[in-house]
Each structure stands twice: as structure tokens, then as C-alpha cells.
Design a protein around this motif. Structure first.
Motif, short mmCIF file in Angstrom:
data_model
loop_
_atom_site.label_atom_id
_atom_site.label_comp_id
_atom_site.label_asym_id
_atom_site.label_seq_id
_atom_site.Cartn_x
_atom_site.Cartn_y
_atom_site.Cartn_z
N ALA A 67 0.85 -1.19 0.00
CA ALA A 67 0.00 0.00 0.00
C ALA A 67 0.89 1.25 0.00
N GLU A 100 -8.94 -0.46 2.73
CA GLU A 100 -7.60 -0.84 3.22
C GLU A 100 -6.91 -1.88 2.34
N THR A 114 -6.56 -1.46 -0.81
CA THR A 114 -5.94 -0.73 -1.91
C THR A 114 -4.43 -0.87 -1.84
N ALA A 115 -3.84 -1.36 -2.93
CA ALA A 115 -2.40 -1.61 -2.95
C ALA A 115 -1.99 -2.09 -4.33
N THR A 165 -7.46 -0.74 -6.63
CA THR A 165 -7.95 0.44 -5.92
C THR A 165 -9.39 0.19 -5.50
#
Length: 121
Positions: A40, A88, A90-91, A118
Motif C-alpha cells: 500500500a 484498506e 488498496t495496494a 484500488t
């Protein structure tokens, strides 16, 4: 030359699902563990989960019950099914493999280029 190529990333709304794929290509003799990691923004890369050649799986606590790793050994491909996605999650997601080439060269830590996930409304 062996390589891992991820696909399937994109934008998804919270609560949605996404499936990532990672295909190993090249002169491959065998593949041992395959795994998924993520990084992330502003954070270190972390393990998401691993699958052994026999199909055994291990997951990070943060994704247990939501993410599922599977593999197709005939296609040298590993998948990451992500459900109930949260912001959370998202990475950039990276594929990793421990494999042996037909020339009997072992790559303990082969990485893909990453695919961005995303989670946002």
C-alpha cells in the motif's frame, strides 16, 4: 527467460470483488510455492497468502475469510479471488514464485511487475 505476469487489477467499490491472475512463462520445469503480496502507499510490502504445489494455503489474518488463493498447475497460473473488498485493501499486488527452470536453475523469489487494485467509491 522466466517471468511472472499479473493481470486483473483495477478499480472496485467497497464490498465488491476482483480476481487477479498470475501466469508464469518461460522454460519452467516445476513450481513450488506461489504467493501474493501487496504494498500500500507509504507502507512496506506484506504477505497476502501463499499456496503450495499441493494446494495448501496460508493467509494473512487481514484477508482470511475474504480472499482465496488457487492455482492451475497445468497452466502455471495462480489466482487471487478477493471478495468483500475494503479501502484498506488498496495496494499494488505482486505475484511471487519459487520455481525451477528446465535448465535446473532455481529462482527462490521470482516477482511479477505488480498490478494495482484500488478500492474506492
Amino acid at each position: 527467460q522466466v517471468q511472472l505476469v499479473e493481470s486483473g487489477g483495477g478499480l472496485v467499490q467497497p464490498g465488491g470483488s476482483l480476481r487477479l491472475s498470475c501466469a508464469a512463462s518461460g522454460s519452467i520445469f516445476s513450481i513450488n510455492d506461489m504467493g501474493w503480496y501487496r504494498q500500500a502507499p507509504g507502507k512496506e510490502r506484506e504477505l497476502v497468502g501463499v499456496i503450495t504445489s499441493g494446494g495448501g494455503t496460508t493467509y494473512a489474518d487481514s484477508v482470511k475469510g475474504r480472499f482465496t488463493i488457487s492455482r492451475d498447475n497445468a497452466k502455471n497460473t495462480v489466482y487471487l479471488q478477493m471478495n468483500s473488498l475494503e479501502s484498506e485493501d488498496t495496494a499494488v499486488y505482486y505475484c511471487n514464485a519459487d520455481l525451477v527452470t528446465r535448465g535446473y536453475v532455481r529462482f527462490h523469489d521470482l516477482w511479477g511487475q505488480g498490478t494495482l487494485v484500488t478500492v474506492s467509491s
